[in-house]
Write an enzyme that holds these catalytic residues in place. Structure first.
Site, short mmCIF file in Angstrom:
data_model
loop_
_atom_site.label_atom_id
_atom_site.label_comp_id
_atom_site.label_asym_id
_atom_site.label_seq_id
_atom_site.Cartn_x
_atom_site.Cartn_y
_atom_site.Cartn_z
N ARG A 176 0.88 -1.16 -0.04
CA ARG A 176 0.19 -0.02 -0.11
C ARG A 176 0.86 1.40 0.00
NH1 ARG A 176 -3.58 -2.44 4.33
NH2 ARG A 176 -3.01 -0.65 5.73
N ARG A 180 9.31 5.97 -3.94
CA ARG A 180 9.37 6.79 -5.08
C ARG A 180 10.86 7.09 -5.01
NH1 ARG A 180 4.96 9.93 -2.88
NH2 ARG A 180 3.16 9.03 -3.54
N ARG A 259 -7.23 -5.94 14.67
CA ARG A 259 -6.55 -4.93 15.47
C ARG A 259 -7.40 -3.80 15.71
NH1 ARG A 259 -2.94 -1.66 13.80
NH2 ARG A 259 -3.51 -1.66 11.64
N ARG A 290 2.03 6.63 16.14
CA ARG A 290 2.05 8.12 15.68
C ARG A 290 1.54 9.11 16.50
NH1 ARG A 290 -1.44 6.50 10.26
NH2 ARG A 290 -3.05 5.51 11.34
N GLU A 313 -1.38 7.60 19.04
CA GLU A 313 -2.06 6.31 18.38
C GLU A 313 -1.26 5.05 18.87
OE1 GLU A 313 -3.77 6.68 14.51
OE2 GLU A 313 -3.32 4.88 14.24
N TYR A 361 -10.22 -5.06 4.73
CA TYR A 361 -9.79 -3.69 4.89
C TYR A 361 -10.25 -2.71 3.79
CZ TYR A 361 -7.70 0.60 5.54
OH TYR A 361 -7.49 2.26 5.74
N ASP A 363 -10.75 1.12 2.17
CA ASP A 363 -10.81 2.76 2.31
C ASP A 363 -12.00 3.08 2.24
OD1 ASP A 363 -8.14 3.43 3.16
OD2 ASP A 363 -7.31 3.13 1.45
#
Ligand code: FAD
Ligand code: UDP
Length: 385
Positions: A176, A180, A259, A290, A313, A361, A363
């Protein structure tokens, strides 16, 4: 509405999209039942009393999609800001851009590699996995970015997030994240991106705002003391169920593992804590994954400049009473899921959808896209059943 044509269990984006299509396209009378005391599922947000800042109650939600149909569809209910998500990560006291890009690589190696030099270096550092397509997250991560970068930025973060040895996690999780060889540090690769201009809740409420749609909050499908429960409805009224599939069958084939996250909120008397919306913490020594500072999701808003709030988190396995957030998807889970799917397919006049109903999962744009497909392909027959 005493006799709805369709009952939808769950008012997340999947349920709301089905409700919209059923009411607006088919003229059906729809009742949505929702066990929480608010609409919108995990995309829900609310305004924090002390700071006036919009907070994503169940964790940071960034909208992005390359699906033209979904983009056009969501714009019927809200406009979007031009927010572009960027993430930074702290490793051994130094901040790097994430996902890994030429900036991260050059900063990490204190170098000035060109794109092709960086590619060569990473191929070398990927060692035995270079150019291969491994199936587990550990080997896939090394194949993508080489061992030193993997160990600095992925290994421990992933360990904290999943509490599972990366060798036992599927490669798809790390796939995911883009890698780059340019200085582009946009987090997402999608064509469209932004945040709902007036906030998530205004968007979600607009979807349900139709005379044929009724929403019953604080109403659980399995609570037999309320009328629209599983026992009463099963086989009598068409249902789209977006709750957990194992819960629907009373966990009779076992629990599917999830989770969850805990968000620890802190209010601070400073205008800006970290200068950006999401800062990851890559090291094992920091217990959280994070810190989110929601004010930065809306730089265009006139938020107070003398206070802010942050959310630390933490990630852990979910127990039955926790919010199920991310499917663990072990091979045992996948086997159990197949068995539940067979049972679901045989369920009279009930369709299973969404993240929880399909144990996937998704989005937001994927949940909406899947609901639009269900509305095209299955809803007309369901409404006739
Ligand atoms: P949900 O939103 O989970 O909605 C299901 C609803 O069903 C819930 O409201 C629940 O209360 C209700 N329900 C369950 N059981 C019952 C019952 N028995 N009776 C009545 N009601 C019931 N997506 C992105 O695109 N970008 C992001 O940045 C992003 N970040 C995320 C961060 C976190 C922490 C999480 C958990 C998800 C994130 N997502 C993100 C995914 C996004 O939340 C999902 O795509 C979306 O929630 C899917 O909608 P849904 O309707 O399938 O499920
Ligand atoms: N990841 C990581 N370090 C980071 C960001 C991500 O190791 O700084 C890994 C981690 O395994 C995570 C995966 O990449 O689960 C996908 O990242 P994404 O941001 O999509 O994770 P999410 O929080 O949405 O699961």
């Amino acid at each position: 509405m005493s006799n709805p044509d369709l009952v939808i269990v769950g008012s997340g984006l999947f349920g709301l999209t089905i409700a919209d299509r059923a009411a607006r396209e088919h003229g059906a009378r729809v009742t949505i039942i929702e066990s929480r005391d608010h609409i919108g599922g995990n995309a829900y947000s609310e305004v924090d009393d002390r700071t006036g800042i919009e907070v994503h109650k169940y964790g940071a939600h960034l909208f992005h999609t390359s699906n033209e149909r979904v983009w056009k569809y969501v714009n019927d209910f809200t406009s979007f800001t031009d927010y572009v998500h960027k993430v930074y990560t702290t490793h051994q006291g130094v901040v790097y851009p994430m996902p890994i890009n030429l900036g991260t690589i050059n900063q990490f190696f204190s170098a000035a590699y060109s794109p092709s030099e960086a590619r060569e270096l990473i191929a070398e550092q990927a060692g035995e996995f270079a150019g291969k397509d491994p199936e587990n997250l550990n080997d896939k991560g090394i194949s993508l970015i080489g061992r030193p970068l993997y160990e600095a930025f992925i290994k421990h973060y992933t360990g904290k997030q999943w509490q599972t040895d990366p060798k036992d996690l599927p490669a798809s999780i790390i796939s995911r994240l883009p890698v780059r060889y340019t200085y582009d540090n946009r987090y997402f690769n999608d064509t469209y991106e932004g945040l709902p201009t007036k906030g998530y809740t205004a968007w979600l409420e607009n979807m349900a705002d139709h005379p044929n749609i009724e929403v019953k909050l604080s109403t659980d499908y399995f609570d037999e003391s309320q009328e629209l429960n599983k026992k009463n409805l099963r086989g009598n009224v068409p249902v789209v169920y977006t709750g957990p599939v194992d819960r629907y069958f009373d966990y009779e084939l076992g629990d599917l593992k999830w989770r969850t996250i805990d968000l620890e909120t802190e209010h601070l008397d400073v205008g800006d804590f970290q200068g950006t919306s999401v800062m990851n913490y890559a090291d094992e020594s920091v217990p959280f994954t994070r810190i989110i500072e929601p004010r930065h999701f809306h730089p265009e808003r006139d938020y107070a400049t003398d206070r802010t709030l942050i959310q630390r988190e933490f990630s852990r396995f979910a127990e039955r009473d926790d919010e199920p957030y991310y499917p663990i998807n072990s091979s045992a889970d996948r086997e159990t899921l197949l068995q539940y799917r067979e049972k679901a397919a045989a369920e009279p006049s009930t369709l299973f959808g969404g993240r929880l109903g399909t144990y996937q999962y998704l989005d937001m744009h994927m949940a909406i896209g899947a609901a639009l497909s269900m509305a095209d392909n299955k809803l007309p027959d369901l409404l006739r059943s």
